[in-house]
Design an enzyme around this catalytic site. Sequence first.
Site, mmCIF file in Angstrom:
data_model
loop_
_atom_site.group_PDB
_atom_site.id
_atom_site.type_symbol
_atom_site.label_atom_id
_atom_site.label_comp_id
_atom_site.label_asym_id
_atom_site.label_seq_id
_atom_site.Cartn_x
_atom_site.Cartn_y
_atom_site.Cartn_z
ATOM 1 N N HIS A 1 -17.193 17.510 47.844
ATOM 2 C CA HIS A 1 -17.152 18.869 48.376
ATOM 3 C C HIS A 1 -16.676 19.856 47.320
ATOM 4 C CE1 HIS A 1 -12.910 17.630 49.057
ATOM 5 N NE2 HIS A 1 -12.630 18.919 48.879
ATOM 6 N N HIS B 1 -10.949 23.813 43.945
ATOM 7 C CA HIS B 1 -11.179 22.478 43.405
ATOM 8 C C HIS B 1 -12.556 21.952 43.796
ATOM 9 C CE1 HIS B 1 -9.416 21.459 47.416
ATOM 10 N NE2 HIS B 1 -10.312 20.479 47.385
ATOM 11 N N GLU C 1 -15.207 23.228 51.712
ATOM 12 C CA GLU C 1 -13.864 23.387 52.268
ATOM 13 C C GLU C 1 -13.440 24.841 52.077
ATOM 14 O OE1 GLU C 1 -9.312 21.685 51.557
ATOM 15 O OE2 GLU C 1 -10.980 20.779 50.465
#
Length: 139
Positions: free
Chosen positions: A81, A8, A130
């Site tokens: 992010h 994502h 991440e």
Amino acid sequence: MKFGRLNHVGVATPSIERSLETYRTLFGAEPSSPPFDLPAQGVRVCFVDAPNSQIELIEPLGADSPVAKFIEKNPQGGQHHVCFEVDDIEAARAHFEGIGTRILGPTRIGAHGTPIFFLHPKDTGGTLTEIMESPSQSH
């Protein structure tokens, strides 16, 4: 170590509801589930499905949320992010620690219910990254 698929893109927002309306209007997108709180991370999140990934809308739960500082600097919100999957979160963490990449905080459970950690943007070309254990690999 190689990362897997892009899971994502995190988008910080002062209002998940307003952002959802924007995604509905522009792209015909709908949330994949209702927004939910992650108090341990100080955020409220909502995922919007895309054909090959997801958008994670992130709203701060309070002034002490790490995302609140981002919103202070970017009042309309914006890309926060990117998140890549790995097969083994512990091996990935050991790899990054071994090559001197700064890791922000401990490994913890993320919004998908799998272990995650973040790499410092100064070590990743300016992008907060991440690292997430693939849901099918989660312990």
